[in-house]
Scaffold this motif. Structure first.
Motif, PDB file in Angstrom:
ATOM      1  N   SER A   1       0.823  -1.205   0.000  1.00  8.27           N
ATOM      2  CA  SER A   1       0.000   0.000   0.000  1.00  8.27           C
ATOM      3  C   SER A   1       0.864   1.265   0.000  1.00  8.27           C
TER       4      SER A   1
ATOM      5  N   TRP B   1      -1.804   3.851   9.054  1.00  7.86           N
ATOM      6  CA  TRP B   1      -3.183   3.370   8.883  1.00  7.86           C
ATOM      7  C   TRP B   1      -3.354   2.605   7.576  1.00  7.86           C
ATOM      8  N   TYR B   2      -2.480   2.861   6.599  1.00  4.68           N
ATOM      9  CA  TYR B   2      -2.519   2.079   5.360  1.00  4.68           C
ATOM     10  C   TYR B   2      -1.701   0.801   5.465  1.00  4.68           C
ATOM     11  N   CYS B   3      -0.903   0.675   6.519  1.00 11.52           N
ATOM     12  CA  CYS B   3      -0.112  -0.557   6.708  1.00 11.52           C
ATOM     13  C   CYS B   3      -1.062  -1.743   6.806  1.00 11.52           C
ATOM     14  N   VAL B   4      -0.859  -2.757   5.941  1.00  5.37           N
ATOM     15  CA  VAL B   4      -1.740  -3.930   5.955  1.00  5.37           C
ATOM     16  C   VAL B   4      -1.171  -5.060   6.814  1.00  5.37           C
TER      17      VAL B   4
END
Lengths: 193, 320
Positions: A42, A72-75
Motif C-alpha cells: 500500500s 493506517w494504510y499498513c496492511v
C-alpha cells in the motif's frame, strides 16, 4: 519538512516511540535505503513511506509523523520486515505510531480517520464478549463511519448469513469477568513496553 | 500426536468450512486436536493499533490457559488462522525477549488469577503440523482419491511465513503447501504472488486499496490457469472469495476462481464427503473445479497463450 531541529525534542520522540514498542525495534539502525517502501503493497497510498517516517522520527517531527496516513494504510504483511537489511521492526513501529496518534488525537488529520474507529469497534465487542462478532462489527462500524458502504456491504452480509458464515448473536466466553479484570489491570498499567 | 487447538473467531463462523475440514481430516492423519477451554479472541490486527499492554494481555490469556491445560495439549498449541498464529507466537516471542513486557502482562493476568511463562507453549500453524509432524510420505500413503486433473494455485498469504516467530518455511518463497498439494495428486501451478497480501482489513477501511490487492492475486491465478486457489488463512479466503464479485464489478473483470482451504482438499483426497468438509459455503462455486478431479484433462482455451510468452513472471501492474 524544513524545520529547526531541537536536539532535546529529537531524543525524546525517538525514545518515546522505542519505549512504546515491544522488545528492541532497532529503529536507530535505519540506513534510509527505502527497501521498506519499495516492498509495501500500500506504499502508493501513503503520504510518507516508512523510510521517510523514520527520518522524520529521528528529526523529532512528532506531529507530522503522527498525522501521517502511512501507519493506517499498513496492511501488516511484514514484507518490509522480512527484507529490511537492518532488521528494523517496521510493522511493530507502525502499530506504535497508530497507538501514539490515537493518544495524541492526531489521527483525525491523517485522511483515513475511520481506521481507528474500525479497530475500536472491533475491540469493543472483544472486550464485552471475549470473541469477535462480525455482524455487530459490520453493522455498528458501517452505520457510524461508512453509511454508504453499509448499503454496498448488505448483499455480502446476507450472502454470509445464507451460507451459515455469520452469527446472528454474539458468543460470550465463560470467563468474561476474568478477561475484563485482566484488561482493566492492563489498561491501568499503561502503554509502554 | 496431541495438540491444543485454538480455532479463533473466524473458524466459528465465516471460516466454519476450515474448522469442519480440519476436524474431519485430523483423526485420519493421527492428529488429536483438543480445543483450549474458554479461549478468547486474539485481537486480530486491531487491538495492537489501540493499546499495547491490553493487546498482549488479551493474547496471553490464551497462552496461560494452554499452559494450564498442558495435560491435554502437551505444550503445543495449533492455530489454523494465520493471524491467530502470528499473534500467539508474537506474544510468546516478545514476552521472552522483553522481561519488562512479560512482567506487565503477567501483572495484568494475575488480576484474573492467571500466569504465563514465556516459552512454555510452542505455537504452531496447522500447515506446519500437517507437513512436518505427519509428513508428506504418511499423507501420500493415505491418499485414496488423488486430485489428478485439478490445477491449484498455492496461496500462503503473509502471516503464516512472516515475520517468522515460529518459522517453518521461507518468508518469500515457501514451498510446503506446494509439496503437500503435489502429494495429494494435484497439479500445482506457479504462483509468483503466493506470499502477497490479500488486503486484510482494508476492505473495510480503504476499499480501492483492498480490491486492487485482491485483483492482482486473482489475475495471477487466472494467468496460470488455476482451477482453484488453495489457502491457509480465513482472512485470505474471505477476501478472495466473498469480494471476488466486488472485484469483478469494480474492475470490469470476470474472475470465477473458487478459493478453498487446504484442509478441504486433503479431505477430498482422503475421500471424506464434501458436506463433512464444509463445501457449499463458498461464494464462488467450487463444483466445476472439483468435477475435474480424476479427469486428468489438461487445461484448454484461450488463456493457454499466456504461458507461452517465455519465463513466468508476475503481472501485477497490467490493466491497472
Amino acid at each position: 519538512m524544513a524545520e529547526t531541529i531541537n536536539p532535546a525534542q529529537t531524543a525524546s520522540f525517538m525514545d518515546e516511540v522505542v519505549a512504546a514498542t515491544p522488545g528492541d525495534p532497532h529503529l536507530d539502525r535505519c540506513l534510509q535505503c527505502g527497501t521498506c517502501g519499495g516492498s509495501c503493497p500500500s506504499g502508493p497510498d501513503m503520504d510518507h513511506t516508512p523510510r521517510q517516517l523514520f527520518a522524520m522520527i529521528a528529526a523529532g517531527m512528532k506531529e507530522e509523523v503522527l498525522r501521517s496516513n502511512a501507519p493506517w494504510y499498513c496492511v501488516s504483511c511484514y514484507y518490509c520486515v522480512a527484507r529490511c537489511p537492518q532488521e528494523v521492526h517496521i510493522t511493530d513501529l507502525m502499530y506504535t505510531l497508530k497507538q501514539l496518534a490515537i493518544k495524541e488525537g492526531l489521527y483525525r488529520e491523517s485522511g483515513i480517520s475511520n481506521a481507528p474507529g474500525f479497530s475500536q469497534t472491533f475491540i469493543d465487542f472483544v472486550e464485552n464478549y471475549g470473541r469477535s462478532f462480525e455482524l455487530g462489527l459490520a453493522a455498528k462500524y458501517a452505520l457510524r463511519y461508512q453509511p454508504l458502504n453499509a448499503v454496498r456491504m448488505a448483499p455480502m452480509g446476507l450472502g454470509l448469513l445464507r451460507r451459515g458464515r455469520m452469527a446472528i448473536i454474539p458468543k460470550r466466553i465463560k470467563g468474561i469477568d476474568q478477561l475484563k479484570a485482566i484488561l482493566a489491570r492492563a489498561k491501568a498499567l499503561g502503554g509502554t513496553a | 500426536m496431541r495438540y491444543g487447538y485454538y480455532p479463533g473467531c473466524s473458524l466459528e463462523r465465516n471460516a466454519i468450512a476450515y474448522h469442519q475440514s480440519a476436524v474431519a481430516v485430523a483423526p485420519q492423519l493421527g492428529i488429536e486436536l483438543n480445543e483450549i477451554d474458554d479461549w478468547n479472541c486474539c485481537g486480530a490486527t486491531e487491538y495492537s493499533s489501540i493499546d499495547l499492554i491490553p493487546a498482549y494481555a488479551l493474547i496471553a490469556r490464551n497462552l496461560a490457559l494452554a499452559e494450564q491445560q498442558q495435560d491435554e495439549n502437551g505444550g503445543q498449541l495449533v492455530a489454523p488462522c494465520s493471524a491467530c498464529f502470528l499473534n500467539l507466537s508474537k506474544a510468546d516471542h516478545y514476552m521472552a525477549e522483553a522481561p519488562d513486557l512479560a512482567e506487565k502482562v503477567n501483572d495484568a493476568l494475575s488480576a484474573g488469577g492467571l500466569h504465563y511463562d514465556p516459552g512454555s507453549i510452542q505455537v504452531r500453524h496447522l500447515l506446519d503440523v500437517i507437513v512436518n509432524d505427519v509428513g508428506y510420505d504418511a499423507i501420500k500413503a493415505k491418499v485414496s482419491k488423488p486430485l489428478s486433473g485439478l490445477r491449484v494455485a498455492p496461496y500462503y498469504g503473509c502471516l503464516i511465513v512472516r515475520p517468522g516467530y515460529q518459522a517453518f518455511d521461507d518468508p518469500e518463497y515457501p514451498t510446503s503447501l506446494d509439496k503437500l498439494m503435489r502429494v495429494l495428486g494435484a497439479e500445482v501451478v506457479d504462483y509468483p504472488l503466493k506470499t502477497h497480501c490479500c488486503g486484510g482489513h482494508m476492505t473495510q477501511i480503504s476499499r480501492p486499496t483492498a480490491l486492487e490487492l485482491i485483483r492482482r492475486l486473482l489475475k495471477n491465478a487466472a494467468d496460470y490457469e488455476a482451477d482453484a486457489i488453495v489457502t491457509v488463512c480465513p482472512m485470505c479466503q474471505l477476501n478472495l472469495d466473498a469480494f471476488q464479485a466486488d472485484v469483478n464489478r469494480f474492475f470490469g473483470t470476470d474472475f470465477h476462481i473458487p478459493v478453498l482451504y487446504f484442509t478441504q482438499l486433503i479431505g477430498v483426497a482422503l475421500n471424506i464427503s464434501p458436506v463433512e468438509l464444509g463445501f457449499g459455503k463458498e461464494f464462488v462455486d467450487a463444483r466445476p473445479a472439483l468435477d475435474k478431479i480424476g479427469t486428468g484433462s489438461p487445461p484448454t482455451g484461450r488463456r493457454r497463450r499466456s504461458r507461452e510468452k517465455g519465463l513466468p513472471m508476475p503481472t501485477m501492474s497490467e490493466e491497472g
